[in-house]
Design a protein around this motif. Structure first.
Motif, PDB file in Angstrom:
ATOM      1  N   LYS A 178      30.202   4.971  11.084  1.00 16.86           N
ATOM      2  CA  LYS A 178      29.474   6.351  11.080  1.00 16.86           C
ATOM      3  C   LYS A 178      30.286   7.300  11.274  1.00 16.86           C
ATOM      4  O   LYS A 178      29.504   8.583  11.964  1.00 16.86           O
ATOM      5  CB  LYS A 178      28.204   6.164  13.144  1.00 16.86           C
ATOM      6  N   LYS A 179      31.946   7.209  11.736  1.00 19.04           N
ATOM      7  CA  LYS A 179      32.829   7.456  11.815  1.00 19.04           C
ATOM      8  C   LYS A 179      33.275   8.906  10.164  1.00 19.04           C
ATOM      9  O   LYS A 179      32.711   7.366   8.860  1.00 19.04           O
ATOM     10  CB  LYS A 179      33.905   7.607  12.427  1.00 19.04           C
ATOM     11  N   THR A 180      33.797   9.711  10.364  1.00 11.81           N
ATOM     12  CA  THR A 180      33.640  10.777   8.886  1.00 11.81           C
ATOM     13  C   THR A 180      35.349   9.775   8.245  1.00 11.81           C
ATOM     14  O   THR A 180      35.763   9.359   9.522  1.00 11.81           O
ATOM     15  CB  THR A 180      33.875  12.248   8.951  1.00 11.81           C
ATOM     16  N   LYS A 181      35.798  10.131   6.923  1.00 11.74           N
ATOM     17  CA  LYS A 181      36.965  10.081   6.435  1.00 11.74           C
ATOM     18  C   LYS A 181      37.697  10.406   6.924  1.00 11.74           C
ATOM     19  O   LYS A 181      38.866  10.384   7.419  1.00 11.74           O
ATOM     20  CB  LYS A 181      37.252  10.317   5.230  1.00 11.74           C
ATOM     21  N   LYS A 182      37.522  12.016   7.344  1.00 12.01           N
ATOM     22  CA  LYS A 182      38.411  12.539   8.596  1.00 12.01           C
ATOM     23  C   LYS A 182      38.910  12.548   9.897  1.00 12.01           C
ATOM     24  O   LYS A 182      39.805  12.103  10.380  1.00 12.01           O
ATOM     25  CB  LYS A 182      38.074  14.444   8.482  1.00 12.01           C
ATOM     26  N   GLN A 183      37.644  11.960  10.079  1.00 15.62           N
ATOM     27  CA  GLN A 183      37.712  11.246  11.942  1.00 15.62           C
ATOM     28  C   GLN A 183      38.200   9.984  11.725  1.00 15.62           C
ATOM     29  O   GLN A 183      39.945   9.862  12.777  1.00 15.62           O
ATOM     30  CB  GLN A 183      36.201  11.130  12.439  1.00 15.62           C
ATOM     31  N   LYS A 184      38.144   9.366  11.128  1.00 14.84           N
ATOM     32  CA  LYS A 184      39.282   8.226  11.134  1.00 14.84           C
ATOM     33  C   LYS A 184      40.516   8.145  10.380  1.00 14.84           C
ATOM     34  O   LYS A 184      42.003   7.397  11.049  1.00 14.84           O
ATOM     35  CB  LYS A 184      38.268   6.867   9.757  1.00 14.84           C
ATOM     36  N   ARG A 185      40.774   8.931   9.062  1.00 17.53           N
ATOM     37  CA  ARG A 185      42.025  10.050   8.829  1.00 17.53           C
ATOM     38  C   ARG A 185      42.945   9.788  10.467  1.00 17.53           C
ATOM     39  O   ARG A 185      44.178   9.489  10.827  1.00 17.53           O
ATOM     40  CB  ARG A 185      42.131  10.726   7.746  1.00 17.53           C
ATOM     41  N   ASN A 186      41.924  10.790  10.152  1.00 18.07           N
ATOM     42  CA  ASN A 186      43.184  11.486  12.609  1.00 18.07           C
ATOM     43  C   ASN A 186      43.550  10.543  13.272  1.00 18.07           C
ATOM     44  O   ASN A 186      44.536  10.508  13.596  1.00 18.07           O
ATOM     45  CB  ASN A 186      42.311  13.103  12.888  1.00 18.07           C
ATOM     46  N   LEU A 187      42.570   9.005  12.908  1.00 18.79           N
ATOM     47  CA  LEU A 187      42.904   8.047  14.484  1.00 18.79           C
ATOM     48  C   LEU A 187      43.557   7.251  14.381  1.00 18.79           C
ATOM     49  O   LEU A 187      44.146   6.808  14.911  1.00 18.79           O
ATOM     50  CB  LEU A 187      41.833   7.499  14.543  1.00 18.79           C
ATOM     51  N   ASP A 188      44.312   6.873  12.396  1.00 22.16           N
ATOM     52  CA  ASP A 188      45.028   6.539  12.490  1.00 22.16           C
ATOM     53  C   ASP A 188      46.071   6.640  13.064  1.00 22.16           C
ATOM     54  O   ASP A 188      47.252   5.862  13.038  1.00 22.16           O
ATOM     55  CB  ASP A 188      45.094   6.110  11.128  1.00 22.16           C
ATOM     56  N   HIS A 189      46.856   8.140  12.646  1.00 21.57           N
ATOM     57  CA  HIS A 189      47.901   8.239  13.742  1.00 21.57           C
ATOM     58  C   HIS A 189      48.883   7.878  14.772  1.00 21.57           C
ATOM     59  O   HIS A 189      47.590   7.789  15.627  1.00 21.57           O
ATOM     60  CB  HIS A 189      48.451   9.506  12.856  1.00 21.57           C
ATOM     61  N   SER A 190      49.802   7.591  15.274  1.00 18.28           N
ATOM     62  CA  SER A 190      49.639   7.168  16.277  1.00 18.28           C
ATOM     63  C   SER A 190      50.501   9.042  17.244  1.00 18.28           C
ATOM     64  O   SER A 190      50.589   9.604  16.614  1.00 18.28           O
ATOM     65  CB  SER A 190      51.673   6.209  16.545  1.00 18.28           C
ATOM     66  N   ASP A 191      50.454   8.782  18.638  1.00 21.04           N
ATOM     67  CA  ASP A 191      50.545   9.558  19.078  1.00 21.04           C
ATOM     68  C   ASP A 191      51.462   9.514  20.439  1.00 21.04           C
ATOM     69  O   ASP A 191      51.693   8.661  20.552  1.00 21.04           O
ATOM     70  CB  ASP A 191      49.726  10.458  20.137  1.00 21.04           C
ATOM     71  N   LEU A 192      51.339  10.940  21.045  1.00 17.64           N
ATOM     72  CA  LEU A 192      52.938  10.425  21.569  1.00 17.64           C
ATOM     73  C   LEU A 192      51.921  10.365  23.234  1.00 17.64           C
ATOM     74  O   LEU A 192      50.784  11.053  23.344  1.00 17.64           O
ATOM     75  CB  LEU A 192      53.404  11.694  22.469  1.00 17.64           C
ATOM     76  N   VAL A 193      52.699   9.980  24.589  1.00 18.56           N
ATOM     77  CA  VAL A 193      51.560   9.733  25.826  1.00 18.56           C
ATOM     78  C   VAL A 193      52.024  12.169  26.986  1.00 18.56           C
ATOM     79  O   VAL A 193      52.948  12.022  26.675  1.00 18.56           O
ATOM     80  CB  VAL A 193      52.049   8.417  27.059  1.00 18.56           C
ATOM     81  N   VAL A 194      50.620  11.896  26.998  1.00 20.78           N
ATOM     82  CA  VAL A 194      50.730  13.147  27.612  1.00 20.78           C
ATOM     83  C   VAL A 194      51.183  13.253  28.506  1.00 20.78           C
ATOM     84  O   VAL A 194      52.069  11.822  29.503  1.00 20.78           O
ATOM     85  CB  VAL A 194      48.681  13.397  28.087  1.00 20.78           C
ATOM     86  N   THR A 195      51.719  13.853  29.485  1.00 24.23           N
ATOM     87  CA  THR A 195      52.961  14.353  30.014  1.00 24.23           C
ATOM     88  C   THR A 195      52.384  14.201  31.214  1.00 24.23           C
ATOM     89  O   THR A 195      52.945  13.532  32.699  1.00 24.23           O
ATOM     90  CB  THR A 195      54.063  15.672  30.712  1.00 24.23           C
ATOM     91  N   ALA A 196      51.150  13.679  31.964  1.00 22.47           N
ATOM     92  CA  ALA A 196      50.558  13.839  32.971  1.00 22.47           C
ATOM     93  C   ALA A 196      50.751  12.059  33.392  1.00 22.47           C
ATOM     94  O   ALA A 196      50.284  11.253  34.608  1.00 22.47           O
ATOM     95  CB  ALA A 196      49.403  14.079  33.168  1.00 22.47           C
ATOM     96  N   ASN A 197      50.957  11.493  32.446  1.00 20.90           N
ATOM     97  CA  ASN A 197      50.600   9.808  32.402  1.00 20.90           C
ATOM     98  C   ASN A 197      52.146   9.519  31.759  1.00 20.90           C
ATOM     99  O   ASN A 197      51.493   7.873  31.916  1.00 20.90           O
ATOM    100  CB  ASN A 197      49.354   9.318  31.665  1.00 20.90           C
ATOM    101  N   ILE A 198      52.975   9.608  31.454  1.00 21.74           N
ATOM    102  CA  ILE A 198      54.285   9.537  31.616  1.00 21.74           C
ATOM    103  C   ILE A 198      54.422   7.864  32.898  1.00 21.74           C
ATOM    104  O   ILE A 198      55.015   6.818  32.714  1.00 21.74           O
ATOM    105  CB  ILE A 198      55.036  10.143  30.973  1.00 21.74           C
TER     106      ILE A 198
END
Length: 65
Positions: free
Chosen positions: A35-55
Motif C-alpha cells: 500500500k506504500k508508494t514507490k517514492k515512500q519506500k525509496r525514501n525509507l530505504d536510506h539511513s539517517d542520523l539520530v536526532v540531537t534530542a535523542n543522542i
C-alpha cells in the motif's frame, strides 16, 4: 563494580559513523509494503542520523560516552 552491559536491541539498530555521529534506519520498511508508494519506500530505504534530542539516550544504551 560489575561491568555495564550494552543494550542488545540498541547495538543491532544503531551504528557509529567515522566522525562519531549515530546512524539509524527508517521504520515502516519491513512489511505491508504493497500500500506504500514507490517514492515512500525509496525514501525509507536510506539511513539517517539520530536526532540531537535523542543522542544522549542512544549513547547510554550503547555504553558510549
Amino acid at each position: 563494580m560489575p561491568k555495564v552491559k550494552t543494550n542488545s536491541g540498541a547495538k543491532k539498530r544503531f551504528a557509529f559513523t567515522g566522525t562519531g555521529k549515530i546512524k539509524r534506519h527508517h521504520a515502516y520498511h519491513s512489511h505491508i509494503l504493497t500500500k506504500k508508494t514507490k517514492k515512500q519506500k525509496r525514501n525509507l530505504d536510506h539511513s539517517d542520523l539520530v536526532v540531537t534530542a535523542n543522542i544522549k539516550q542512544v549513547r547510554d544504551l550503547l555504553c558510549k560516552r
